[in-house]
Write a protein that holds these residues in place. Structure first.
Motif, PDB file in Angstrom:
ATOM      1  N   GLU A   6       0.811  -1.418   0.068  1.00 61.06           N
ATOM      2  CA  GLU A   6       0.016  -0.089   0.028  1.00 61.06           C
ATOM      3  C   GLU A   6       0.863   1.265  -0.210  1.00 61.06           C
ATOM      4  OE1 GLU A   6      -0.249  -2.500   2.229  1.00 61.06           O
ATOM      5  OE2 GLU A   6      -2.028  -3.464   1.337  1.00 61.06           O
ATOM      6  N   THR A   7       2.094   1.053   0.645  1.00 64.07           N
ATOM      7  CA  THR A   7       2.919   2.486   0.714  1.00 64.07           C
ATOM      8  C   THR A   7       4.092   2.518  -0.244  1.00 64.07           C
ATOM      9  OG1 THR A   7       4.138   1.274   2.516  1.00 64.07           O
ATOM     10  CG2 THR A   7       2.241   2.516   3.201  1.00 64.07           C
ATOM     11  N   ARG A   8       4.150   1.356  -1.088  1.00 63.16           N
ATOM     12  CA  ARG A   8       5.459   1.093  -2.033  1.00 63.16           C
ATOM     13  C   ARG A   8       5.483   2.589  -2.915  1.00 63.16           C
ATOM     14  NH1 ARG A   8       9.072  -2.578  -2.985  1.00 63.16           N
ATOM     15  NH2 ARG A   8       8.107  -3.851  -1.627  1.00 63.16           N
ATOM     16  N   GLY A   9       4.486   2.669  -3.532  1.00 62.53           N
ATOM     17  CA  GLY A   9       4.661   4.048  -4.397  1.00 62.53           C
ATOM     18  C   GLY A   9       4.961   5.196  -3.838  1.00 62.53           C
ATOM     19  N   ARG A  10       4.274   5.398  -2.576  1.00 68.72           N
ATOM     20  CA  ARG A  10       4.626   6.732  -1.906  1.00 68.72           C
ATOM     21  C   ARG A  10       6.098   6.801  -1.376  1.00 68.72           C
ATOM     22  NH1 ARG A  10       0.120   7.015   2.424  1.00 68.72           N
ATOM     23  NH2 ARG A  10      -0.227   4.788   1.660  1.00 68.72           N
ATOM     24  N   VAL A  11       6.790   5.545  -0.940  1.00 67.09           N
ATOM     25  CA  VAL A  11       7.952   5.429  -0.602  1.00 67.09           C
ATOM     26  C   VAL A  11       8.869   5.721  -1.777  1.00 67.09           C
ATOM     27  CG1 VAL A  11       9.638   3.731   0.568  1.00 67.09           C
ATOM     28  CG2 VAL A  11       7.707   3.878   1.479  1.00 67.09           C
ATOM     29  N   PHE A  12       8.599   4.906  -2.918  1.00 67.17           N
ATOM     30  CA  PHE A  12       9.609   5.273  -4.037  1.00 67.17           C
ATOM     31  C   PHE A  12       9.311   6.644  -4.621  1.00 67.17           C
ATOM     32  CE2 PHE A  12       9.708   5.227  -8.745  1.00 67.17           C
ATOM     33  CZ  PHE A  12      10.845   4.554  -8.774  1.00 67.17           C
ATOM     34  N   GLY A  13       8.318   7.353  -4.541  1.00 64.22           N
ATOM     35  CA  GLY A  13       8.429   8.846  -5.034  1.00 64.22           C
ATOM     36  C   GLY A  13       9.139   9.782  -3.769  1.00 64.22           C
ATOM     37  N   LEU A  14       8.878   9.438  -2.629  1.00 62.12           N
ATOM     38  CA  LEU A  14       9.610  10.224  -1.681  1.00 62.12           C
ATOM     39  C   LEU A  14      11.284  10.012  -1.712  1.00 62.12           C
ATOM     40  CD1 LEU A  14       9.361  12.167   0.784  1.00 62.12           C
ATOM     41  CD2 LEU A  14       9.316  10.105   2.376  1.00 62.12           C
ATOM     42  N   TYR A  15      11.522   8.807  -1.974  1.00 65.49           N
ATOM     43  CA  TYR A  15      13.019   8.333  -1.994  1.00 65.49           C
ATOM     44  C   TYR A  15      13.435   9.105  -3.277  1.00 65.49           C
ATOM     45  CZ  TYR A  15      16.890   5.527  -3.208  1.00 65.49           C
ATOM     46  OH  TYR A  15      18.266   5.196  -3.384  1.00 65.49           O
ATOM     47  N   THR A  16      12.810   9.148  -4.501  1.00 67.70           N
ATOM     48  CA  THR A  16      13.236   9.830  -5.660  1.00 67.70           C
ATOM     49  C   THR A  16      13.390  11.358  -5.559  1.00 67.70           C
ATOM     50  OG1 THR A  16      12.241   8.173  -6.989  1.00 67.70           O
ATOM     51  CG2 THR A  16      12.891  10.121  -8.031  1.00 67.70           C
ATOM     52  N   MET A  17      12.315  11.789  -4.601  1.00 65.41           N
ATOM     53  CA  MET A  17      12.413  13.421  -4.588  1.00 65.41           C
ATOM     54  C   MET A  17      13.400  13.775  -3.485  1.00 65.41           C
ATOM     55  SD  MET A  17       9.027  15.472  -3.186  1.00 65.41           S
ATOM     56  CE  MET A  17       9.210  14.692  -1.642  1.00 65.41           C
ATOM     57  N   ILE A  18      13.716  12.973  -2.513  1.00 64.67           N
ATOM     58  CA  ILE A  18      14.967  13.059  -1.525  1.00 64.67           C
ATOM     59  C   ILE A  18      16.118  13.041  -2.367  1.00 64.67           C
ATOM     60  CG2 ILE A  18      16.091  12.489   0.485  1.00 64.67           C
ATOM     61  CD1 ILE A  18      13.115  11.618   1.573  1.00 64.67           C
ATOM     62  N   ASN A  19      16.285  12.213  -3.101  1.00 67.42           N
ATOM     63  CA  ASN A  19      17.771  12.199  -3.875  1.00 67.42           C
ATOM     64  C   ASN A  19      17.935  13.216  -4.848  1.00 67.42           C
ATOM     65  OD1 ASN A  19      18.301   9.931  -2.253  1.00 67.42           O
ATOM     66  ND2 ASN A  19      17.923   8.329  -3.866  1.00 67.42           N
ATOM     67  N   LEU A  20      16.834  13.697  -5.435  1.00 71.68           N
ATOM     68  CA  LEU A  20      16.973  14.691  -6.354  1.00 71.68           C
ATOM     69  C   LEU A  20      17.265  15.921  -5.662  1.00 71.68           C
ATOM     70  CD1 LEU A  20      16.873  15.886  -9.328  1.00 71.68           C
ATOM     71  CD2 LEU A  20      14.379  16.355  -8.618  1.00 71.68           C
ATOM     72  N   GLY A  21      16.651  16.128  -4.440  1.00 75.97           N
ATOM     73  CA  GLY A  21      16.951  17.466  -3.705  1.00 75.97           C
ATOM     74  C   GLY A  21      18.344  17.416  -3.095  1.00 75.97           C
ATOM     75  N   ALA A  22      18.778  16.263  -2.710  1.00 79.43           N
ATOM     76  CA  ALA A  22      20.058  15.970  -2.084  1.00 79.43           C
ATOM     77  C   ALA A  22      21.094  16.357  -3.160  1.00 79.43           C
ATOM     78  CB  ALA A  22      20.276  14.756  -1.217  1.00 79.43           C
ATOM     79  N   THR A  23      21.010  15.628  -4.517  1.00 78.76           N
ATOM     80  CA  THR A  23      22.034  15.732  -5.443  1.00 78.76           C
ATOM     81  C   THR A  23      22.084  17.328  -5.774  1.00 78.76           C
ATOM     82  OG1 THR A  23      21.332  13.691  -6.207  1.00 78.76           O
ATOM     83  CG2 THR A  23      22.876  15.274  -7.888  1.00 78.76           C
ATOM     84  N   THR A  24      20.945  18.127  -5.955  1.00 80.99           N
ATOM     85  CA  THR A  24      21.048  19.332  -6.420  1.00 80.99           C
ATOM     86  C   THR A  24      21.572  20.249  -5.155  1.00 80.99           C
ATOM     87  OG1 THR A  24      19.108  19.104  -7.264  1.00 80.99           O
ATOM     88  CG2 THR A  24      19.560  21.470  -6.925  1.00 80.99           C
ATOM     89  N   ALA A  25      21.246  19.955  -4.019  1.00 81.03           N
ATOM     90  CA  ALA A  25      22.145  20.584  -2.814  1.00 81.03           C
ATOM     91  C   ALA A  25      23.607  20.230  -2.805  1.00 81.03           C
ATOM     92  CB  ALA A  25      21.423  20.181  -1.620  1.00 81.03           C
ATOM     93  N   GLY A  26      24.214  19.320  -3.351  1.00 77.84           N
ATOM     94  CA  GLY A  26      25.413  19.080  -2.914  1.00 77.84           C
ATOM     95  C   GLY A  26      26.178  19.793  -4.133  1.00 77.84           C
ATOM     96  N   GLN A  27      25.577  19.966  -5.564  1.00 79.13           N
ATOM     97  CA  GLN A  27      25.907  20.536  -6.485  1.00 79.13           C
ATOM     98  C   GLN A  27      26.074  22.126  -6.216  1.00 79.13           C
ATOM     99  OE1 GLN A  27      23.528  19.594  -9.943  1.00 79.13           O
ATOM    100  NE2 GLN A  27      24.846  17.874 -10.336  1.00 79.13           N
ATOM    101  N   MET A  28      25.015  22.604  -5.446  1.00 78.86           N
ATOM    102  CA  MET A  28      24.957  24.260  -5.055  1.00 78.86           C
ATOM    103  C   MET A  28      25.964  24.364  -3.944  1.00 78.86           C
ATOM    104  SD  MET A  28      23.107  25.432  -7.233  1.00 78.86           S
ATOM    105  CE  MET A  28      22.946  27.123  -6.498  1.00 78.86           C
ATOM    106  N   LEU A  29      26.358  23.416  -3.399  1.00 78.57           N
ATOM    107  CA  LEU A  29      27.430  23.528  -2.244  1.00 78.57           C
ATOM    108  C   LEU A  29      28.420  24.272  -2.642  1.00 78.57           C
ATOM    109  CD1 LEU A  29      27.650  20.526   0.234  1.00 78.57           C
ATOM    110  CD2 LEU A  29      26.756  22.824   0.714  1.00 78.57           C
ATOM    111  N   LEU A  30      28.974  24.134  -3.768  1.00 84.10           N
ATOM    112  CA  LEU A  30      30.167  24.585  -4.471  1.00 84.10           C
ATOM    113  C   LEU A  30      30.076  26.150  -4.938  1.00 84.10           C
ATOM    114  CD1 LEU A  30      30.956  22.126  -7.405  1.00 84.10           C
ATOM    115  CD2 LEU A  30      32.510  22.770  -5.397  1.00 84.10           C
TER     116      LEU A  30
END
Length: 437
Positions: free
Chosen positions: A125-149
């Motif tokens: 029941e929660t797999r879709g939400r977990v997958f979407g949240l995981y994808t969103m968090i990783n995208l945000g973290a990658t972007t934040a890592g690049q912007m640290l520069l």
């Protein structure tokens, strides 16, 4: 929140991995360019990373089965942190290229361990939400890592130390997590003949998309520096490309569910080809115009991969989502090995536009092959299509375990894990009998 709290530590560990990965992925090409590395050497950084990443996807399940998830994750994070510091201590392309392979290997393996934990904790029941949240968090973290520069000078030591610290911090949440150790990891399998029978368009397109995306991901920062952009402008440019690519997947998915996905793919690659051709002559463009074009370019290239995967699964037999999608991921990885080196060689001859000459040629080839295939095979009826689901684009963000988290893989995952557990039990029994003999 009831379902989120038990996996919060795992999501934090994953976010820290992607934060460090985003920082390192942009830092090394920039620093190498500052140090005077040749374009070929900078391209080989991307090639080395892709090779290590594929090796990590293939070998990590075996390593985890022998020493366990927590030990494997801790070793990978430690090796990744060490590799970043060695990049700082030994500034030489002959050292950086194999270190980048180690980073790719560790990054893929660590991501697979975290994803297997998340997949185990998610319910149907929660797999879709977990997958979407995981994808969103990783995208945000990658972007934040690049912007640290944007906070300092990549010519110094600060960002190497920060990257090492973040990799080290990534192992803490999982080491302290009370989550039960997950089941065995999904194996990466590639059957090129079966993929070709299902969808020649997917096979050709995913390889060429891997070439294009990896070339841009590795050398986009070098391109920006060669045309005179500041570090802040480069970080903004690369981050916007990722973000726009994620946002564009929403309308692209809606379109591809309603019409022939090959038409959508042709449109994306055609627009990317036009933008790439314009960027190959970007020396006369303003910084704002270049960043706007790069953002649009990212919107096109980072939304191709899920369309290709959805098209391939439209033609694959029922119950083969993991097999089909995993094979395409490996082909994308093969293209990622070739792309950065090809672009680097051309950039050394036609600076800086050689990067987008390579991407434009790849996209033009996708357009031509896809249009030809449309004359050979009818489109899938809308009612027979798999549902389009936004997903991370290729080897920078996906592993076989990412695919196993996808809601479309739920039934297959249970069957696959049952088979893997049976194989593991058989191996242990055979080993016990051999020791008794």
């Amino acid at each position: 929140m009831t379902h989120l709290l038990p996996i919060a530590a795992l999501l934090l560990g994953s976010a820290l991995l992607l934060l460090a990965g985003g920082l390192q992925g942009l830092l090394l090409p920039l620093r190498g360019s500052i140090e005077g590395f040749s374009d070929t050497s900078l391209g080989l950084l991307g090639t080395g990373w892709a090779m290590g990443y594929i090796a990590g996807c293939v070998l990590t399940p075996t390593i985890v089965s022998r020493v366990g998830h927590i030990r494997t994750f801790g070793v990978y994070c430690s090796l990744a942190a060490i590799a970043v510091l060695l990049n700082l201590l030994i500034v030489d392309p002959l050292v950086w290229i194999p270190l980048r392979s180690i980073s790719g290997f560790c990054f893929a393996g660590a991501a697979m361990v975290v994803e297997s934990w998340l997949s185990e904790r998610a319910t149907p029941e929660t797999r879709g939400r977990v997958f979407g949240l995981y994808t969103m968090i990783n995208l945000g973290a990658t972007t934040a890592g690049q912007m640290l520069l944007t906070l300092g000078d990549p010519a110094g030591f600060l960002f190497f130390v920060i990257g090492s610290i973040i990799y080290s911090m990534a192992l803490l949440p999982t080491a302290l997590s009370t989550a039960a150790a997950p089941v065995p990891l999904a194996q990466a399998r590639l059957d090129p003949r079966a993929l070709w029978r299902n969808s020649p368009v997917a096979v050709v397109s995913v390889f060429l998309a891997g070439m294009s995306n990896s070339a841009f991901g590795t050398l986009g920062a070098v391109y920006g520096r060669q045309i005179g952009l500041s570090v802040t402008e480069i970080a903004t440019m690369m981050s916007l490309a990722l973000l726009v690519g994620a946002l564009v997947q929403i309308p692209v998915g809606m379109l591809s569910d309603r019409m022939d996905r090959r038409i959508v793919l042709t449109g994306l690659t055609g627009v990317a080809c036009i933008i790439g051709s314009a960027l190959s002559f970007a020396g006369s463009l303003s910084a704002a115009a270049t960043i706007a074009l790069i953002s649009a370019f990212g919107g096109m290239i980072y939304s191709m991969y899920p369309v290709i995967v959805a098209h391939a699964n439209d033609h694959s037999p029922p119950g083969e989502f993991l097999k089909t999608s995993g094979g395409l991921l490996m082909l994308f990885g093969a293209g990622s090995i070739v792309g950065p080196l090809s672009a680097a060689l051309l950039m050394s001859l036609t600076k800086p536009g050689g990067l987008f000459n390579v991407t434009s040629l790849a996209h033009l080839a996708i357009v031509g092959f896809t249009i030809w295939r449309m004359t050979q095979r009818a489109a899938v009826a809308p009612e027979n299509k798999e549902e389009f689901i936004s997903m991370p684009s290729g080897v920078r963000f996906s592993t076989p375990e990412t695919l196993a988290m996808d809601p479309r893989a739920e039934e297959e995952r249970e069957e696959l894990l049952s088979e893997m557990e049976t194989e593991t039990a058989d191996e242990k029994r055979d080993g016990r009998l051999a020791s008794e003999d």
